[in-house]
Design a protein around this motif. Structure first.
Motif, PDB file in Angstrom:
ATOM      1  N   MET A   1     -35.064 -12.367  -1.787  1.00 50.39           N
ATOM      2  CA  MET A   1     -34.768 -11.641  -2.619  1.00 50.39           C
ATOM      3  C   MET A   1     -33.576 -10.683  -3.460  1.00 50.39           C
ATOM      4  O   MET A   1     -33.683  -9.639  -3.077  1.00 50.39           O
ATOM      5  N   THR A   2     -32.686 -11.019  -4.153  1.00 52.37           N
ATOM      6  CA  THR A   2     -31.922 -10.420  -5.242  1.00 52.37           C
ATOM      7  C   THR A   2     -32.028 -10.278  -6.330  1.00 52.37           C
ATOM      8  O   THR A   2     -31.856 -10.979  -7.135  1.00 52.37           O
ATOM      9  N   VAL A   3     -31.892  -8.986  -6.595  1.00 53.87           N
ATOM     10  CA  VAL A   3     -32.081  -8.606  -8.682  1.00 53.87           C
ATOM     11  C   VAL A   3     -30.452  -8.587  -8.724  1.00 53.87           C
ATOM     12  O   VAL A   3     -30.057  -8.474  -8.197  1.00 53.87           O
ATOM     13  N   ILE A   4     -31.013 -10.199  -9.378  1.00 55.15           N
ATOM     14  CA  ILE A   4     -29.465  -9.950 -10.127  1.00 55.15           C
ATOM     15  C   ILE A   4     -29.784  -9.389 -11.723  1.00 55.15           C
ATOM     16  O   ILE A   4     -28.035  -8.722 -11.482  1.00 55.15           O
ATOM     17  N   SER A   5     -30.006  -9.343 -11.915  1.00 55.31           N
ATOM     18  CA  SER A   5     -30.248  -8.192 -13.843  1.00 55.31           C
ATOM     19  C   SER A   5     -31.152  -7.766 -13.972  1.00 55.31           C
ATOM     20  O   SER A   5     -31.976  -9.167 -13.883  1.00 55.31           O
ATOM     21  N   THR A   6     -31.532  -7.142 -14.470  1.00 53.31           N
ATOM     22  CA  THR A   6     -32.194  -6.571 -15.885  1.00 53.31           C
ATOM     23  C   THR A   6     -31.545  -6.571 -17.342  1.00 53.31           C
ATOM     24  O   THR A   6     -30.434  -5.525 -17.215  1.00 53.31           O
ATOM     25  N   GLU A   7     -32.364  -6.847 -18.359  1.00 49.20           N
ATOM     26  CA  GLU A   7     -31.430  -6.284 -19.249  1.00 49.20           C
ATOM     27  C   GLU A   7     -32.983  -6.642 -20.555  1.00 49.20           C
ATOM     28  O   GLU A   7     -33.302  -6.966 -20.437  1.00 49.20           O
ATOM     29  N   LYS A   8     -32.648  -4.844 -21.567  1.00 47.90           N
ATOM     30  CA  LYS A   8     -33.445  -5.169 -22.236  1.00 47.90           C
ATOM     31  C   LYS A   8     -32.754  -4.994 -23.535  1.00 47.90           C
ATOM     32  O   LYS A   8     -31.344  -4.500 -23.936  1.00 47.90           O
ATOM     33  N   ASP A   9     -32.989  -5.868 -24.463  1.00 53.06           N
ATOM     34  CA  ASP A   9     -32.854  -6.686 -25.290  1.00 53.06           C
ATOM     35  C   ASP A   9     -33.591  -5.834 -27.309  1.00 53.06           C
ATOM     36  O   ASP A   9     -34.172  -6.597 -27.518  1.00 53.06           O
ATOM     37  N   ALA A  10     -33.302  -4.490 -27.367  1.00 54.85           N
ATOM     38  CA  ALA A  10     -33.698  -4.308 -28.538  1.00 54.85           C
ATOM     39  C   ALA A  10     -33.602  -5.210 -29.694  1.00 54.85           C
ATOM     40  O   ALA A  10     -34.319  -5.348 -30.478  1.00 54.85           O
ATOM     41  N   GLU A  11     -32.371  -5.858 -29.984  1.00 60.28           N
ATOM     42  CA  GLU A  11     -32.464  -6.681 -30.751  1.00 60.28           C
ATOM     43  C   GLU A  11     -32.820  -7.638 -31.288  1.00 60.28           C
ATOM     44  O   GLU A  11     -34.043  -8.543 -31.785  1.00 60.28           O
ATOM     45  N   ALA A  12     -32.834  -8.729 -29.409  1.00 62.85           N
ATOM     46  CA  ALA A  12     -33.999 -10.137 -29.306  1.00 62.85           C
ATOM     47  C   ALA A  12     -35.620  -9.422 -29.358  1.00 62.85           C
ATOM     48  O   ALA A  12     -36.004 -10.596 -29.230  1.00 62.85           O
ATOM     49  N   LEU A  13     -35.432  -8.226 -29.352  1.00 65.64           N
ATOM     50  CA  LEU A  13     -37.139  -8.510 -28.635  1.00 65.64           C
ATOM     51  C   LEU A  13     -37.393  -8.310 -28.251  1.00 65.64           C
ATOM     52  O   LEU A  13     -38.379  -8.856 -26.956  1.00 65.64           O
ATOM     53  N   SER A  14     -36.500  -8.304 -26.481  1.00 66.97           N
ATOM     54  CA  SER A  14     -36.712  -9.716 -25.037  1.00 66.97           C
ATOM     55  C   SER A  14     -36.486  -8.064 -24.067  1.00 66.97           C
ATOM     56  O   SER A  14     -35.047  -7.610 -23.991  1.00 66.97           O
ATOM     57  N   PHE A  15     -36.684  -8.320 -23.528  1.00 69.45           N
ATOM     58  CA  PHE A  15     -36.538  -7.982 -21.929  1.00 69.45           C
ATOM     59  C   PHE A  15     -36.422  -9.021 -21.156  1.00 69.45           C
ATOM     60  O   PHE A  15     -36.978  -9.887 -20.475  1.00 69.45           O
ATOM     61  N   ARG A  16     -35.374  -9.053 -20.020  1.00 69.58           N
ATOM     62  CA  ARG A  16     -35.073 -10.221 -19.205  1.00 69.58           C
ATOM     63  C   ARG A  16     -34.583  -9.373 -17.767  1.00 69.58           C
ATOM     64  O   ARG A  16     -33.448  -8.508 -17.674  1.00 69.58           O
ATOM     65  N   LEU A  17     -35.571 -10.482 -16.730  1.00 75.47           N
ATOM     66  CA  LEU A  17     -35.083 -10.495 -15.347  1.00 75.47           C
ATOM     67  C   LEU A  17     -34.922 -11.395 -14.884  1.00 75.47           C
ATOM     68  O   LEU A  17     -35.231 -12.498 -14.597  1.00 75.47           O
TER      69      LEU A  17
END
Length: 165
Positions: A1-17
């Motif tokens: 498994m490879t984690v490609i990216s993680t991103e906390k987006d305060a403006e969109a109120l989201s966390f993406r993995l």
């Protein structure tokens, strides 16, 4: 498994993995659809999950707890809001008390899981939407990112079992 990216987006109120697995999309879908497989990876290794109820249908509910190294339990719940097998799953998620009832002061989140067929590999994108910046910051401070990475790190062994059969 490879984690490609993680991103906390305060403006969109989201966390993406975003992660990729060396397995077909149907197989990766089963790690969500089967509660016994879900139990093997949903919690980090030191906080394994036990699903007490799991109705994997639109409108269905799940109740689970994770057991910590000292035996303490952290409970949670899901409400399945959408299924488009094997490509998309959406659910509301929250903390629960010892009776399994939602803990209102913790709020709830909304998760969207998208699976993309990459010809023998599967890209999984998980986006969690929060009610407020405070809730997002609280979850990140509680270790959400590291916990998800550790939990997802258990998936390869589960997927490899099929290859050995």
């Amino acid at each position: 498994m490879t984690v490609i990216s993680t991103e906390k987006d305060a403006e969109a109120l989201s966390f993406r993995l975003v992660t990729e697995f060396y397995a077909g999309i149907e197989r990766v879908w089963r790690i969500w659809a089967d509660p016994r497989q879900l139990e093997r990876w949903w919690g980090p290794p030191t906080w394994p999950a036990t699903f007490e109820a799991y109705d994997f249908t639109p409108g269905g509910r799940a109740a689970y707890f994770m057991t910590g190294p000292d035996g303490e339990r952290s409970r949670g719940w899901w409400r399945i809001t959408g299924l488009d097998a094997p490509h998309r799953l959406t659910f509301d998620d929250g903390f629960a008390d010892e009776n399994g009832d939602p803990v209102a002061e913790m709020g709830e989140t909304h998760a969207t899981v998208t699976l993309e067929d990459l010809g023998g590999r599967t890209r999984m994108t998980m986006v969690t939407a929060f009610e407020s910046l405070e809730q997002l910051d609280q979850m990140v401070a509680m270790g959400m990112e590291e916990g998800l990475k550790l939990a997802l790190g258990q998936v390869d062994a589960l997927l490899a079992e099929d290859a050995q059969v």
